[in-house]
Write a protein that holds these residues in place. Structure first.
Motif, PDB file in Angstrom:
ATOM      1  N   TRP A   5      -6.404  -1.514  -2.242  1.00 24.18           N
ATOM      2  CA  TRP A   5      -5.313  -0.661  -1.767  1.00 24.18           C
ATOM      3  C   TRP A   5      -4.612   0.078  -2.903  1.00 24.18           C
ATOM      4  O   TRP A   5      -3.892   1.035  -2.666  1.00 24.18           O
ATOM      5  N   VAL A  41       0.860  -1.176   0.000  1.00 21.16           N
ATOM      6  CA  VAL A  41       0.000   0.000   0.000  1.00 21.16           C
ATOM      7  C   VAL A  41       0.896   1.226   0.000  1.00 21.16           C
ATOM      8  O   VAL A  41       1.879   1.292   0.747  1.00 21.16           O
ATOM      9  N   PRO A  46      -9.174  -3.018   3.477  1.00 19.69           N
ATOM     10  CA  PRO A  46      -9.097  -2.238   2.238  1.00 19.69           C
ATOM     11  C   PRO A  46     -10.447  -1.665   1.841  1.00 19.69           C
ATOM     12  O   PRO A  46     -11.474  -2.299   2.074  1.00 19.69           O
ATOM     13  N   VAL A  85       1.204  -5.639   2.699  1.00 19.46           N
ATOM     14  CA  VAL A  85      -0.145  -6.090   3.021  1.00 19.46           C
ATOM     15  C   VAL A  85      -0.083  -7.538   3.491  1.00 19.46           C
ATOM     16  O   VAL A  85       0.781  -8.309   3.060  1.00 19.46           O
ATOM     17  N   VAL A  93     -10.203   4.771   6.656  1.00 18.95           N
ATOM     18  CA  VAL A  93     -10.088   3.341   6.374  1.00 18.95           C
ATOM     19  C   VAL A  93     -10.615   2.557   7.575  1.00 18.95           C
ATOM     20  O   VAL A  93     -10.299   2.880   8.719  1.00 18.95           O
ATOM     21  N   TYR A 119      -8.000   8.377   3.078  1.00 19.97           N
ATOM     22  CA  TYR A 119      -7.697   8.545   1.656  1.00 19.97           C
ATOM     23  C   TYR A 119      -8.735   9.458   1.041  1.00 19.97           C
ATOM     24  O   TYR A 119      -9.749   9.784   1.646  1.00 19.97           O
ATOM     25  N   LEU A 141      -4.253  -4.802   6.239  1.00 20.81           N
ATOM     26  CA  LEU A 141      -3.019  -4.086   6.549  1.00 20.81           C
ATOM     27  C   LEU A 141      -2.975  -3.865   8.055  1.00 20.81           C
ATOM     28  O   LEU A 141      -3.953  -3.398   8.653  1.00 20.81           O
TER      29      LEU A 141
END
Length: 314
Positions: free
Chosen positions: A73, A10, A68, A25, A59, A48, A31
């Motif tokens: 990702w 990622v 994810p 990952v 996330v 993000y 993650l």
DNA sequence: GTTGAGCGTT
């Protein structure tokens, strides 16, 4: 060679301007926060910017595992989230490496427990006639009330004379805690709920000395364990702090694990007392060696005065 | 007032 998919890493960056770092990952596509924290000490989560959204999006984080987003990702670069109170934690990280001592445990406990945090407040001494709407109306004078409860006897349905309120912001909470209250002709006390002191630490991902640790209560396996849930909570909190402090003394890149650290009886006693009483005044400084310049200033912890911010140290 | 120190079915 080894079979690999495109989801092995990622791209994560401190902010929009900095270069990204590729973080590995897990095999199941998740993650670990601990892996993020290995590259970005102090990280507690990710956000993000989706193509179709104007704002950042968080996330999903469950038990220290980042899941994810729908696009996977690879869809974009992710940005690091840091916890509140990070400046204080950074102070801990900057300390020279040395043998773990009781004072470290106490410092970490204080750090966790005194970080400004919105909480339900217990209201004691309510008139038996006060209902939840009246309770909300009264405390609305201090700020936005997001929860108002009056506890009733399950049989009679009558009020038991206490309840709970929760404010939308910490400032309102501080104001309400700083005074007694005349509600419906009776003096009422507003306090932080004692019964949930240890529990309030759980279910959170906290950072100590650069390592992310999830504080959780183990799922009770039987009725006996359920009866011991409060003790289990304390012990798991101790384990979480131990893992954090232990990793902090070694290498930040070490995966977070609850094992491999032993508390001294003095540490356990200090932590247990702290978690049960919520009173830091006499914890940890009695028999232990007093540390030097890294010791906390007297005013940084303990019951915060009304103007306390928790970030005002220089 | 059946009742006034305490701590929450969700």
């Amino acid at each position: 060679g080894t079979k690999r998919s495109m989801g092995d890493f990622v791209k994560i960056a401190e902010n929009e301007r900095d270069d990204a770092v590729e973080v590995p990952v897990e095999k199941n596509g998740t993650l670990l926060v601990s892996n993020v924290a290995a590259q970005f000490p102090g990280a507690c989560g990710l956000r993000y910017r989706p193509l179709d959204a104007q704002s950042y999006r968080g996330v999903r984080l469950v038990d220290g595992v980042l899941h994810p987003p729908g696009d996977g990702w690879k869809s974009c670069v992710f940005f690091v989230n840091y916890p509140r109170g990070w400046p204080l934690i950074a102070d801990l990280r900057s300390q020279e490496k040395r043998k773990l001592e009781e004072s470290d445990v106490v410092t970490a406990t204080k750090l966790l427990c005194t970080e400004p945090r919105i909480s339900d407040l217990v209201v004691l001494g309510l008139p038996f006639s006060t209902n939840e709407e009246e309770l909300k109306d009264y405390f609305g004078a201090f700020g936005t009330v997001v929860l108002s409860q009056v506890k009733n006897d399950p049989v009679t349905g009558k009020s038991k004379g206490f309840g709970f309120v929760r404010f939308a912001d910490y400032e309102s909470q501080l104001k309400a805690l700083s005074m007694r209250h005349m509600i419906g002709g009776r003096w009422c006390d507003v306090k932080l709920p004692q019964s949930k002191v240890a529990q309030s630490l759980c279910g959170q991902d906290v950072i100590i000395k650069g390592s992310s640790v999830h504080l959780a209560t183990a799922e009770p396996k039987n009725a006996a364990m359920r009866r011991q849930s409060r003790l289990a909570t304390t012990q798991n909190t101790l384990a979480g702090l131990g893992a954090a402090l232990g990793i902090g003394m070694n290498a930040a890149a070490t995966p977070t694990s609850a094992g491999g650290f032993n508390f001294t009886p003095a540490m356990v006693a200090a932590m247990t007392q702290a978690l049960q009483t919520g009173n830091w005044g006499n914890v940890g400084m009695g028999g232990g060696q007093r540390q030097g310049p890294e010791a906390s200033p007297p005013n940084a912890y303990g019951r915060p005065p009304g103007n306390w911010r928790g970030r005002s140290r220089t």
